[in-house]
Design a protein around this motif. Sequence first.
Motif, short mmCIF file in Angstrom:
data_model
loop_
_atom_site.label_atom_id
_atom_site.label_comp_id
_atom_site.label_asym_id
_atom_site.label_seq_id
_atom_site.Cartn_x
_atom_site.Cartn_y
_atom_site.Cartn_z
N GLY A 93 68.10 30.78 21.68
CA GLY A 93 68.30 30.47 20.29
C GLY A 93 67.69 28.84 19.76
O GLY A 93 67.65 28.07 20.87
N VAL A 94 67.41 28.77 18.69
CA VAL A 94 67.16 27.22 17.95
C VAL A 94 68.11 27.08 17.09
O VAL A 94 68.51 27.81 16.23
N GLN A 95 68.36 25.84 16.85
CA GLN A 95 69.25 25.29 15.84
C GLN A 95 68.23 24.36 14.80
O GLN A 95 67.71 23.54 15.40
N LEU A 96 68.31 24.74 13.69
CA LEU A 96 67.38 23.95 12.47
C LEU A 96 68.46 23.45 11.66
O LEU A 96 69.48 23.81 11.24
N GLN A 97 68.09 21.89 11.15
CA GLN A 97 69.04 20.95 10.33
C GLN A 97 68.83 21.79 9.00
O GLN A 97 67.96 22.30 8.72
N THR A 98 69.87 21.60 8.12
CA THR A 98 69.82 22.07 7.02
C THR A 98 68.79 21.77 6.14
O THR A 98 68.04 22.74 5.43
N ASN A 99 68.25 20.63 6.16
CA ASN A 99 67.07 20.25 5.04
C ASN A 99 65.89 20.84 5.55
O ASN A 99 65.03 21.26 4.75
N THR A 100 65.83 21.03 7.18
CA THR A 100 64.76 21.69 7.40
C THR A 100 64.70 23.04 7.20
O THR A 100 63.44 23.62 6.70
N TRP A 101 65.74 23.78 6.90
CA TRP A 101 65.74 25.37 6.65
C TRP A 101 65.27 25.17 5.23
O TRP A 101 64.48 26.16 4.62
N HIS A 102 65.75 24.34 4.45
CA HIS A 102 65.48 24.32 2.82
C HIS A 102 64.00 24.02 2.93
O HIS A 102 63.43 24.73 1.93
N LYS A 103 63.25 23.33 3.60
CA LYS A 103 61.79 23.26 3.54
C LYS A 103 61.14 24.45 4.18
O LYS A 103 60.16 24.92 3.42
N VAL A 104 61.75 25.20 4.85
CA VAL A 104 61.07 26.52 5.35
C VAL A 104 61.19 27.48 4.25
O VAL A 104 60.08 28.14 4.26
N THR A 105 62.35 27.69 3.65
CA THR A 105 62.35 28.75 2.67
C THR A 105 61.60 28.28 1.41
O THR A 105 61.01 28.92 0.62
N GLY A 106 61.50 26.84 1.19
CA GLY A 106 61.01 26.33 0.05
C GLY A 106 59.38 26.74 0.11
O GLY A 106 58.72 26.98 -1.00
N ARG A 107 58.89 26.94 1.19
CA ARG A 107 57.50 27.08 1.31
C ARG A 107 57.08 28.74 1.92
O ARG A 107 56.05 28.70 2.63
N ALA A 108 58.16 29.66 1.87
CA ALA A 108 58.05 30.85 1.94
C ALA A 108 57.79 31.27 3.38
O ALA A 108 56.98 32.04 3.95
N LEU A 109 58.38 30.47 4.42
CA LEU A 109 57.98 30.24 5.76
C LEU A 109 59.42 30.98 6.50
O LEU A 109 59.33 30.93 7.82
N ASP A 110 60.17 31.68 5.69
CA ASP A 110 61.50 32.07 6.34
C ASP A 110 61.26 33.21 7.57
O ASP A 110 61.93 33.39 8.56
N LEU A 111 60.38 34.09 7.01
CA LEU A 111 60.05 35.43 7.81
C LEU A 111 59.23 34.59 9.12
O LEU A 111 59.62 35.09 10.26
N ALA A 112 58.29 33.72 8.71
CA ALA A 112 57.57 33.45 9.91
C ALA A 112 58.33 32.60 10.92
O ALA A 112 58.29 32.68 12.14
N ALA A 113 59.41 31.87 10.65
CA ALA A 113 60.35 31.17 11.30
C ALA A 113 61.15 31.96 12.16
O ALA A 113 61.53 32.09 13.45
N THR A 114 61.47 33.34 11.54
CA THR A 114 62.30 34.34 12.11
C THR A 114 61.55 35.11 13.48
O THR A 114 62.03 35.36 14.31
N GLU A 115 60.29 35.33 12.73
CA GLU A 115 59.46 35.86 13.65
C GLU A 115 59.07 35.25 14.97
O GLU A 115 58.89 35.66 16.11
N ALA A 116 59.19 33.92 15.02
CA ALA A 116 58.77 33.03 15.93
C ALA A 116 59.86 32.90 16.91
O ALA A 116 59.65 32.69 18.07
N VAL A 117 61.04 33.56 16.75
CA VAL A 117 62.11 33.42 17.51
C VAL A 117 62.25 34.94 18.54
O VAL A 117 62.85 34.90 19.21
N GLU A 118 61.49 35.75 17.88
CA GLU A 118 61.36 36.86 18.44
C GLU A 118 60.45 37.30 19.41
O GLU A 118 59.51 36.43 19.90
N GLY A 119 60.62 38.28 20.44
CA GLY A 119 59.84 38.32 21.60
C GLY A 119 60.53 38.37 22.86
O GLY A 119 61.68 38.79 22.92
N HIS A 120 59.85 38.60 24.07
CA HIS A 120 60.29 38.67 25.28
C HIS A 120 60.59 37.06 25.97
O HIS A 120 61.40 37.19 26.98
N GLY A 121 60.46 36.10 25.27
CA GLY A 121 60.86 34.82 25.70
C GLY A 121 60.75 33.93 24.53
O GLY A 121 59.50 33.86 23.69
N LEU A 122 61.70 33.02 24.20
CA LEU A 122 61.62 32.29 23.08
C LEU A 122 60.63 31.21 23.23
O LEU A 122 60.39 30.41 24.33
#
Length: 511
Positions: A429-458
């Motif tokens: 897994g990865v840990q993102l700082q709070t202000n980073t996550w706010h920027k991710v959701t603010g730019r509608a990239l919350d799903l993209a961040a989630t999908e980036a973690v998925e797969g057979h190897g992070l």
Amino acid sequence: MAAKRAIARTLKTGDGKSEHLGKETTEFPNPLRPAETSAVANPNTDREAARERASRERRARRYADRRTLWKISSDRTCRGCGRTVMDPESGVILAQTAEGTAIALGLLKCGKIWFCPVCSAKIRHGRAEEITAAAVSWMQQGGSAYLVTFTARHAATDKLADLMDAIQGTRADKDKGTTRKPGAYQRLITGGTWAGRPDRLDADGNPDIGIRGRVGYVGMIRATEITVGQGNGWHPHIHALVLVGGRTEGDRKDKRVVEVFTPSDDALGELEDHFRAVWTRHLAKVDPSFKPSDEHGVDFKRLATARDAEDFGRYVAKLQDGHKSISPANEIARGDLKRGRQGNMTPFEMLGRIGDLMGGVLEEDAPGHGDLSWCLGKWAEYETAVSGRRAIEWTRYLRQLLGLVGGDTEDDDADLLFEIDGASEIRAGVQLQTNTWHKVTGRALDLAATEAVEGHGLDLDAVTEVVTLAGASAASVRLLTPGEITEAWDATLAKLAERRDAAAARRRVER
């Protein structure tokens, strides 16, 4: 706005048209993932790929619709679902499970089955499995099960709250000093005709055990679903899985099944006639215009075998791939997978249309109907009318009678979400700082961040690419081992517990 246009430009369709912000789907090339290579045509592989695409498209739609919910909902927890960080000091953990899926730890989850498309999908999936287990358990014991649908007549001028009060009953209001009044559903299983009159004898000279005793009524699982259309207005209806063919002894938690039998055709006919008569009579009493026709008011379908019930569990996944058949379990639980009929919209379809119209899609190009003002007004009415009501409800103690655990309150729904995440084995897994996550959701990239973690190897590079695209620093992303994830999550929970205790102590002092 410039940032939104820049992100939208990264999501181009094959014909050069770009989707509006928040409506990205997996049909579009994802700049954060490598292009897939073509393989030799294989029907099984093609079908699997099509199912995967459909599943990812539904997921993208749910995330996009949740972003719309952030903007329009009057429910504070819905506005923070998936973007409010529980402990600002700890940030957000995106963890990869052993199955290759991603779970988010440290984010507020509203658990609102009526309102949130993301939470609702998970909760309803768990509830569908529960209902299937109940049907299988009872039918394997030799009992019988019926899917019964109850509807009310409705018109465009009818208020949803009035219809819900009529079929589900009113809600208690402490501020107004009002108590809860039963609706047509509760009236089905009350009264002497239903429960019997032990002091009277039936035609055979035996104590009158009522319709309940003659059919061996064990309990019901009820789900209320709602659609809306411009022509006919709100259409709430109830699906109930009715379990019969059992004799029980004891009361409340001590109740147990002592005999299983097959109800007679006469007894089952009594049950149908009773349900139809009580349902229509109560609705007519509340409002004559709500009284349905004999043909459409109540519909019975029998489940023939336990194999039928077992098939319903498999339909959960198939329905998510657009399967047209509806199993009783999914008919009851998976309202999030349904589409409105005859020009009607489900609430989530309406939410999707609102997002489309707010994003600049023309009315004639957006699925559904109604202009933005009409849809927003209907959504606000919907939130008010169903808030505090149960979407899925079991007869009390039915779970225990069938050897199942759990409950169907909003707290139980929230617990189910955490149970689903807690049951997963974490691989990385990865840990993102709070202000980073706010920027991710603010730019509608919350799903993209989630999908980036998925797969057979992070792939840490994929995660940092999303973060930098959101305008945050790559240094705000920290790679974690499974042990570090457990340690960080435990620390977050400990801090939250301390804050709850401190808040409780302050309230005691203030009182």
